[in-house]
Design an enzyme around this catalytic site. Structure first.
Site, short mmCIF file in Angstrom:
data_model
loop_
_atom_site.label_atom_id
_atom_site.label_comp_id
_atom_site.label_asym_id
_atom_site.label_seq_id
_atom_site.Cartn_x
_atom_site.Cartn_y
_atom_site.Cartn_z
N SER A 63 2.34 -2.36 9.68
CA SER A 63 2.50 -3.94 9.69
C SER A 63 2.70 -3.86 8.32
CB SER A 63 1.10 -4.87 10.30
OG SER A 63 0.12 -4.29 9.32
N LYS A 64 2.25 -3.22 7.49
CA LYS A 64 2.45 -3.55 5.89
C LYS A 64 3.94 -3.07 5.52
CE LYS A 64 -0.01 -4.44 3.11
NZ LYS A 64 -0.33 -5.77 2.23
N THR B 222 0.60 -1.11 -0.15
CA THR B 222 0.14 0.01 0.04
C THR B 222 0.94 1.28 -0.11
OG1 THR B 222 -1.43 1.22 1.49
CG2 THR B 222 -0.13 -0.34 2.50
N ASP B 223 0.35 2.37 -0.38
CA ASP B 223 0.92 3.67 -0.27
C ASP B 223 1.11 3.98 1.00
OD1 ASP B 223 -1.72 4.39 0.10
OD2 ASP B 223 -1.91 5.60 -1.55
N GLU B 224 0.31 3.55 2.04
CA GLU B 224 0.25 4.01 3.33
C GLU B 224 1.74 3.86 3.97
OE1 GLU B 224 -3.18 3.27 5.61
OE2 GLU B 224 -4.56 3.34 4.19
N TYR C 127 -1.92 -0.68 11.18
CA TYR C 127 -2.06 -1.13 9.74
C TYR C 127 -1.00 -0.76 8.77
CZ TYR C 127 -3.63 -1.68 4.91
OH TYR C 127 -3.17 -1.98 3.41
P1 NAD Z 1 -9.98 -7.41 2.20
O1 NAD Z 1 -9.71 -7.22 3.74
O2 NAD Z 1 -10.79 -7.24 1.34
O3 NAD Z 1 -9.19 -9.03 1.81
C1 NAD Z 1 -8.14 -9.63 2.56
C2 NAD Z 1 -8.57 -10.98 2.42
O4 NAD Z 1 -7.39 -11.75 3.22
C3 NAD Z 1 -9.66 -11.82 3.00
O5 NAD Z 1 -10.55 -12.49 1.89
C4 NAD Z 1 -9.25 -12.47 4.46
O6 NAD Z 1 -10.16 -13.47 4.51
C5 NAD Z 1 -7.83 -12.90 3.92
N1 NAD Z 1 -6.98 -13.10 4.92
C6 NAD Z 1 -6.99 -12.39 6.30
N2 NAD Z 1 -6.00 -12.82 7.09
C7 NAD Z 1 -5.61 -13.98 6.42
C8 NAD Z 1 -4.75 -15.25 6.95
N3 NAD Z 1 -4.24 -15.06 8.03
N4 NAD Z 1 -4.69 -16.12 6.31
C9 NAD Z 1 -5.27 -16.19 4.95
N5 NAD Z 1 -6.11 -15.26 4.57
C10 NAD Z 1 -6.40 -14.23 5.16
O7 NAD Z 1 -8.40 -6.82 1.63
P2 NAD Z 1 -8.27 -5.94 0.20
O8 NAD Z 1 -8.69 -4.44 0.17
O9 NAD Z 1 -8.64 -6.67 -1.11
O10 NAD Z 1 -6.58 -5.64 0.20
C11 NAD Z 1 -5.89 -6.72 -0.39
C12 NAD Z 1 -4.51 -6.49 -0.26
O11 NAD Z 1 -4.00 -5.28 -1.10
C13 NAD Z 1 -4.01 -5.94 1.09
O12 NAD Z 1 -2.72 -6.57 1.18
C14 NAD Z 1 -3.78 -4.64 1.28
O13 NAD Z 1 -2.96 -4.22 2.18
C15 NAD Z 1 -3.43 -4.28 -0.03
N6 NAD Z 1 -3.94 -2.88 -0.71
C16 NAD Z 1 -5.38 -2.48 -0.38
C17 NAD Z 1 -5.75 -1.48 -0.96
C18 NAD Z 1 -7.20 -1.17 -1.12
O14 NAD Z 1 -7.63 0.04 -1.48
N7 NAD Z 1 -8.21 -1.72 -0.56
C19 NAD Z 1 -5.15 -0.67 -1.55
C20 NAD Z 1 -3.53 -0.89 -1.86
C21 NAD Z 1 -3.08 -2.16 -1.25
O1 DAU Z 2 -4.26 3.64 0.39
C1 DAU Z 2 -4.49 2.60 0.57
C2 DAU Z 2 -5.26 2.10 1.50
O2 DAU Z 2 -6.58 2.44 1.22
C3 DAU Z 2 -5.21 0.58 1.88
O3 DAU Z 2 -3.96 0.04 2.00
C4 DAU Z 2 -6.41 0.04 2.76
O4 DAU Z 2 -6.20 -1.33 2.88
C5 DAU Z 2 -7.57 0.68 2.44
O5 DAU Z 2 -8.45 0.39 3.41
C6 DAU Z 2 -7.32 2.21 2.22
O6 DAU Z 2 -7.26 2.98 3.28
P1 DAU Z 2 -8.06 4.19 4.01
O7 DAU Z 2 -8.05 4.24 5.30
O8 DAU Z 2 -7.59 5.26 2.90
O9 DAU Z 2 -9.53 3.54 3.37
P2 DAU Z 2 -10.84 3.92 4.07
O10 DAU Z 2 -12.04 3.47 3.18
O11 DAU Z 2 -11.15 3.09 5.16
O12 DAU Z 2 -10.99 5.51 4.02
C7 DAU Z 2 -11.00 6.30 3.03
C8 DAU Z 2 -11.00 7.82 3.69
O13 DAU Z 2 -12.35 7.99 3.86
C9 DAU Z 2 -10.17 8.00 4.90
O14 DAU Z 2 -9.73 9.34 4.75
C10 DAU Z 2 -11.09 7.95 5.88
C11 DAU Z 2 -12.46 8.28 5.36
N1 DAU Z 2 -13.53 7.79 5.73
C12 DAU Z 2 -13.56 6.48 5.90
C13 DAU Z 2 -14.70 5.55 6.54
C14 DAU Z 2 -14.79 4.28 6.53
C15 DAU Z 2 -14.79 8.29 6.50
O15 DAU Z 2 -14.60 9.73 6.30
N2 DAU Z 2 -15.90 7.91 6.90
C16 DAU Z 2 -15.75 6.37 6.94
O16 DAU Z 2 -16.70 5.81 7.45
#
Ligand code: NAD
Ligand code: DAU
Length: 334
Positions: free
Chosen positions: A152-153, A123-125, A149
């Protein structure tokens, strides 16, 4: 090619498996997923009978199982993670277990089985956050994570690179910005706000709503990962972004507009602790090397996403009611 996709029952992982099996009908995919609260096999209903697809419900931190699974695969693509920042603020133990210990276990298995190709989805975070005029993150930006979060990443990313330098493991990493699209769990901004409005509920905007994220449609992220696993240079990191920086309040108003709702549905609530103010990604490296760039523009992606939640109400209503977890508990009871 035979891929071990971890976390394939989650949001991005399930979109990725569907994308790969469609684009490469001869590839085989093993989906290793623990089915935590965020994993849902309904995300893959349309491909569950595909003979090139296999599902294994286990933890990526399970040493013996992972070591066995890795033996006859060509590449591990690691999506499995605890992914929600708000949950990591409430309790971070599972984040350390899966994101750090789990990733380490996968790296060990890759190393101990002849040095398997390993792609890590990050992630960019990990880069922390930006002020309004700071340049966007790139591959050289120092790590400065600010939530449990993202810490840990970042730890996992460091381990992946350590296995490259120390053990010569053939790794790549992608650091991507915020994704949105079909099958996103209704705890993240898009999923929560769209489904709340469809239920007639208000949407909780944190703080002043002026935090900025760089939004990427999920299919474009899948295409970037596909590009990196096929063409990426070993030992390299690639930043992946959407070129679509938007404050949360603008996303909120767009969702309201697409659903024909008024601004009275916005509820400003207490801010997230340590809330990162702005993320932005400079993806010029992957663009220059492989001509990857996002294809889906913001208006189109937002329209498709809102339509998907409107047309798939059973999917998110089951999740919001908790019913889908009860089903898995029964199906996989030992
Ligand atoms: P998600 O939470 O929707 O899915 C995570 C999946 O991992 C789930 O299916 C869960 O059951 C599985 N999982 C969790 N713990 C596990 C374990 N111990 N063993 C096996 N499976 C396990 O997440 P997502 O949003 O699809 O993100 C996927 C990946 O992409 C993550 O690594 C996240 O950090 C990264 N990422 C997400 C975003 C975003 O915007 N969602 C952006 C950049 C990077
Ligand atoms: O940047 C990549 C990341 O994007 C991934 O690594 C994470 O897995 C993914 O969850 C996401 O993180 P964010 O914290 O940016 O996403 P989230 O959807 O939780 O929140 C997006 C923005 O919206 C953030 O600034 C918080 C705000 N927010 C979120 C929720 C859930 C609200 O204002 N209200 C809300 O209820």
């Amino acid at each position: 090619m035979k891929l071990l996709v971890t976390g394939g029952a989650g949001f991005i992982g399930s979109n990725f498996i569907r994308y790969i099996l469609k684009k490469y009908p001869n590839y085989q995919v093993v989906n290793l997923d623990l089915l935590t609260y965020a994993g849902n096999l309904e995300n893959l209903k349309d491909i569950e009978k595909n003979p090139n697809y296999q599902f294994v419900k286990r933890d990526i931190a399970d040493k013996d199982l992972v070591n066995d699974l890795v033996k006859d695969i060509d590449i591990i693509v690691n999506f499995a993670a605890e992914s929600h920042v708000d949950r990591s603020i409430l309790d971070s133990a599972a984040f350390i277990h899966t994101n750090v210990v789990g990733t380490h276990n996968l790296l060990e298995a890759a190393k101990n089985n002849g040095g398997k190709r390993f792609h890590h989805v990050s992630t960019d975070e990990v880069y922390g956050h930006l002020g309004p005029d700071d340049p966007a993150f790139n591959e050289k930006t120092p790590f400065a994570p600010r939530s449990p979060y993202s810490a840990s990443k970042a730890a996992a990313d460091h381990l992946v690179m350590a296995y490259f330098f120390t053990h010569n493991l053939p790794v790549t990493i992608s650091n991507c910005s915020n994704n949105y699209g079909p099958f996103q769990f209704p705890e993240k901004l898009h999923g929560l706000f769209i489904t709340n409005l469809l239920e007639g509920k208000k949407v909780p905007v944190y703080g002043d709503g002026m935090q900025v994220r760089d939004w990427l449609f999920v299919e474009d992220h899948c295409e970037a990962i596909d590009t990196i696993i096929h063409k990426g240079k070993i030992g390299e990191t690639y930043c992946v972004g959407g070129n679509t920086e938007k404050p949360n309040i603008e996303i909120t108003k767009k969702i309201l507009e697409l659903l024909g709702k008024g601004e009275e549905m916005i509820e400003y609530v207490k801010d997230r602790p340590g809330h990162d103010r702005r993320y932005a990604i400079d993806f010029s490296k992957i663009k220059a090397e492989f001509d990857w760039e996002p294809k889906t523009n913001f208006d189109e992606g937002m329209k498709q996403t809102v339509e998907w939640y409107k047309n798939n109400q059973d999917w998110w209503r089951e999740i919001k009611s908790g019913e889908y977890l009860k089903y898995y508990e029964k199906q996989y009871a030992r």
